[in-house]
Design a protein around this motif. Structure first.
Motif, PDB file in Angstrom:
ATOM      1  N   SER A  12       0.886  -1.256   0.037  1.00 12.83           N
ATOM      2  CA  SER A  12       0.004   0.011   0.029  1.00 12.83           C
ATOM      3  C   SER A  12       0.906   1.191  -0.236  1.00 12.83           C
ATOM      4  O   SER A  12       0.538   2.078  -0.758  1.00 12.83           O
ATOM      5  CB  SER A  12      -1.096   0.073   1.045  1.00 12.83           C
ATOM      6  N   ARG A 131      -0.300   1.622   7.123  1.00 11.17           N
ATOM      7  CA  ARG A 131      -0.915   2.220   6.019  1.00 11.17           C
ATOM      8  C   ARG A 131      -1.427   3.641   6.157  1.00 11.17           C
ATOM      9  O   ARG A 131      -1.875   4.444   5.337  1.00 11.17           O
ATOM     10  CB  ARG A 131      -2.344   1.373   5.784  1.00 11.17           C
ATOM     11  N   LYS A 261      -4.908 -17.316   7.151  1.00 12.86           N
ATOM     12  CA  LYS A 261      -5.387 -16.528   8.296  1.00 12.86           C
ATOM     13  C   LYS A 261      -6.907 -16.677   8.069  1.00 12.86           C
ATOM     14  O   LYS A 261      -7.546 -16.055   6.835  1.00 12.86           O
ATOM     15  CB  LYS A 261      -5.031 -14.997   7.810  1.00 12.86           C
ATOM     16  N   ASN A 301      -9.272  -6.594   6.910  1.00 15.31           N
ATOM     17  CA  ASN A 301      -8.516  -6.396   5.608  1.00 15.31           C
ATOM     18  C   ASN A 301      -9.615  -6.127   4.607  1.00 15.31           C
ATOM     19  O   ASN A 301      -9.234  -6.522   3.223  1.00 15.31           O
ATOM     20  CB  ASN A 301      -7.931  -7.968   5.139  1.00 15.31           C
ATOM     21  N   ASN A 338     -12.106  -5.021  -0.120  1.00 16.98           N
ATOM     22  CA  ASN A 338     -11.305  -5.522  -0.923  1.00 16.98           C
ATOM     23  C   ASN A 338     -12.078  -6.712  -1.760  1.00 16.98           C
ATOM     24  O   ASN A 338     -11.215  -7.559  -2.374  1.00 16.98           O
ATOM     25  CB  ASN A 338     -10.256  -6.093  -0.350  1.00 16.98           C
ATOM     26  N   MET A 340     -14.374 -10.007  -2.639  1.00 17.47           N
ATOM     27  CA  MET A 340     -14.649 -11.298  -2.076  1.00 17.47           C
ATOM     28  C   MET A 340     -13.610 -11.773  -1.284  1.00 17.47           C
ATOM     29  O   MET A 340     -12.373 -11.307  -1.284  1.00 17.47           O
ATOM     30  CB  MET A 340     -14.459 -12.513  -3.252  1.00 17.47           C
ATOM     31  N   LEU A 342     -11.009 -14.010  -0.310  1.00 19.57           N
ATOM     32  CA  LEU A 342      -9.894 -14.839  -0.845  1.00 19.57           C
ATOM     33  C   LEU A 342      -9.274 -15.849   0.065  1.00 19.57           C
ATOM     34  O   LEU A 342      -9.317 -17.058  -0.506  1.00 19.57           O
ATOM     35  CB  LEU A 342      -8.858 -14.247  -1.658  1.00 19.57           C
ATOM     36  N   LYS A 537       0.884 -15.831   0.431  1.00 19.78           N
ATOM     37  CA  LYS A 537       2.141 -15.055   0.274  1.00 19.78           C
ATOM     38  C   LYS A 537       3.330 -15.465  -0.245  1.00 19.78           C
ATOM     39  O   LYS A 537       4.450 -15.745   0.091  1.00 19.78           O
ATOM     40  CB  LYS A 537       2.498 -14.380   1.470  1.00 19.78           C
TER      41      LYS A 537
END
Ligand code: COA
Length: 557
Positions: A12, A131, A261, A301, A338, A340, A342, A537
């Motif tokens: 970001s 952020r 997570k 998130n 953000n 759906m 994921l 990640k």
């Protein structure tokens, strides 16, 4: 100037620099820090005047910083050194913290200082401070350094980040500093340790006998019990007793590499099912003031899973049953949305089926907003928005956005996902077909200035959490009482009817979902691979050509 952003990932903060530097007329390109030779090649190809290392996890090769000036964004005050700057600042309870822009030299974080900023610390997770405060401070530092260089400065104003000799590096914040024992720790410590490790790597804890990493912790006033024991559940969260109270844990993952997570109540589905339901975890929230309703949905998130979308739709419908003239959708403070979820999709037995359920659930929310005819609706972007989350915002009659917000109005980075959320209706109607196509193709983050130019945003919100909250209230109440309210409502109704007559909403949705069905269930697995890599990640093996313009034959803009 020609500016190369060198970063571990296009995060970001880097996105914000990308937006703001382009806006100021600089030629900006991006290279992900994949290996030293790739960095060398990028410098060779792009020939930057300046490299800005916005987010790095390792040192820049010596021959690179000897060839071109490299400025490193260090999320710490002057003299602070080491890889866990913000983590330590939160753990140590620092009242103020800062950002220092340091020129790369042989010794890490010890070079000349081009600029620095400080800010008061907020009680918030590391990722939220990063952020917001860190990103704002980093941007100011970068702009100050560029202005100095453009006006002829050849040396940094401060010769060394921490004096000569430099202070010792602080070590990496390790497991021992992040480990909790809920049967012994007080609430304040639990919250502080989790915040210092949120969003990554999480605090270490043992819950229900399993070693996990925990995130998204909040106080649970009014709850208490045997320390360490689970007490209650609320939406995604489970409350655990501490020695002097209780905490809500919203998200957790198994302790280990590449784990997902997930909402705590999902990770511990069987255990949480046996717990009593309580309120208290921050979730969808509805308030009213002087003819305006305010619906907040601070999903962690910004991820909106199937159930979250259904809950939001129910809350939206309830809000419509209230006698208000304006309905303001405020998302969350850190993220608007953000799209759906994921992670939940990745965890599902059938990710394709779950993707399908999720996109339909979010589409239902978008349709309900578009079809709201009896009042004006506003989307307030207080935090970043990406993919379907951004198009969700466009469903409202007006979009108000913070000057700090970065939006990513495109889907294709997620394995060529086509996208839905009525984006083929909402975007071209707002910006015209040419701009809609361009935005989809360039796949760049968008800031407030571009959003205003394109007519996507009707109001720029002031800086600062409290100022934003006050402005939203005041504007919403003014909108509800506006003398031309009736005409505006009538114009909106007429527009919607004309649009529906030209092509019904259902046709847009059907066409989008036909393409999405192929993404989810078709032969090409790109979306599933991209989602797996994103959510687990997995580092990128190359910089996308949309960002590394020095590697692309196509010139954007
Ligand atoms: N579902 C689940 N988690 C998501 C998410 C989503 N749609 N979007 C972001 N996240 C998570 C990330 O995994 C990351 O998790 P962490 O807390 O474990 O680090 C966190 O949110 C922050 O995301 P990050 O990518 O670091 O944020 P950013 O501000 O740097 O980048 C985006 C913003 C929007 C560009 C990027 O998050 C993104 O591409 N998200 C996916 C959007 C998408 O494709 N949605 C599905 C289609 S509708």
């Amino acid at each position: 100037m020609r500016i190369l952003l060198l970063c571990h990932s296009f995060n970001s903060l880097t996105q914000r620099l990308h937006v703001e530097l382009r806006e100021r007329g600089h030629a900006v390109s991006v290279e992900l820090d994949i290996n030293d030779d790739v960095t060398r090649e990028a410098v060779e190809l792009f020939r930057p005047d300046l490299v800005i290392a916005s987010f790095l996890k390792r040192a820049i090769p010596g021959d690179v910083w000897q060839r071109v000036r490299c400025l490193i964004v260090h999320p710490g005050i002057r003299g602070d050194r080491g890889p866990s700057a913000l983590d330590w600042a939160i753990l140590d309870g620092m009242p103020r913290w800062g950002v220092t822009l340091i020129e790369a030299i042989e010794e890490m974080d010890a070079g000349p200082v081009w600029a620095f900023r400080e800010f008061p610390m907020r009680t918030a997770p590391k990722s939220s401070l990063y952020r917001n405060e860190v990103t704002a401070a980093a941007l100011e530092c970068v702009l100050e350094a560029i202005a100095a260089i453009e006006s002829g400065a050849t040396e940094a104003p401060v010769a060394s980040a921490g004096g000569v000799p430099p202070p010792p590096m602080r070590p990496l914040c390790g497991r021992a500093h992040r480990t909790l024992d809920l049967s012994r720790d007080p609430t304040e410590k639990v919250l502080r340790v989790v915040r210092s490790a949120d969003g990554d790597p999480g605090a270490v804890a043992t819950l229900f006998g399993r070693a996990v990493r925990v995130f998204d912790a909040h106080p649970a006033p009014g709850l208490a019990g045997e320390p360490g024991k689970a007490l209650a559940r609320c939406g995604p969260a489970i409350a655990f007793a501490t020695v002097d109270g209780a905490v809500w844990i919203g998200h957790a993952k198994e302790d280990g590499p590449r784990q997902l997570k997930l909402p705590a109540a999902t990770l511990f589905a069987a255990e949480s099912a046996a717990l009593p339901e309580r309120t208290g975890f921050p979730m969808i929230d509805y308030r009213e003031q002087d003819g305006a309703g305010f619906l907040a949905f601070p999903f962690y998130n910004g991820a909106m899973g199937t159930q979250a979308c259904r809950d939001l739709l129910a809350a939206y419908r309830n809000a419509l049953a209230r006698p208000t003239r304006v309905l303001v959708l405020t998302g969350g403070e850190d993220f608007w949305s953000n799209g759906m979820d994921l992670a939940l999709i990745e965890a599902a037995h059938s990710p394709a089926e779950e993707s399908w359920a999720n996109i339909n659930a979010i589409d239902d929310v978008v349709r309900a907003i578009i079809e709201t005819e009896d009042r004006l609706t506003v989307s307030v972007l207080r935090g970043n928005a990406g993919a379907g989350g951004f198009f969700l915002a466009l469903a409202a009659d007006e979009v108000w956005m913070g000057g700090h917000v970065v939006a990513n109005p495109h889907y294709k980075d997620m394995g060529n996902l086509y996208g839905s959320e009525y984006c083929t209706y909402l975007l071209p109607h707002r910006v015209g077909p040419t701009n809609a196509e361009r935005l989809t193709k360039v796949r760049w983050p968008m800031g407030i200035a571009e959003a205003e130019r394109l007519g996507l945003v009707q109001c720029r919100l002031p800086d600062g959490h409290e100022a934003i909250a006050a402005e939203i209230r005041q504007r919403a109440v003014a909108l509800a009482g506006a003398p031309d309210f009736a005409e505006r409502l009538a114009a909106k109704q007429a527009r919607r009817r004309a649009d529906e007559a030209a092509l019904p909403l259902s046709a847009y949705r059907d066409a989008e979902l036909t393409r999405m069905r192929r993404n989810f269930f078709g032969f090409d697995p790109s979306y599933h691979v991209a989602r797996y890599n994103f959510i687990r990640k997995i580092g990128k093996s190359h910089t996308p050509l949309t960002l590394a313009t020095h590697r692309s034959r196509r010139a954007y803009r």
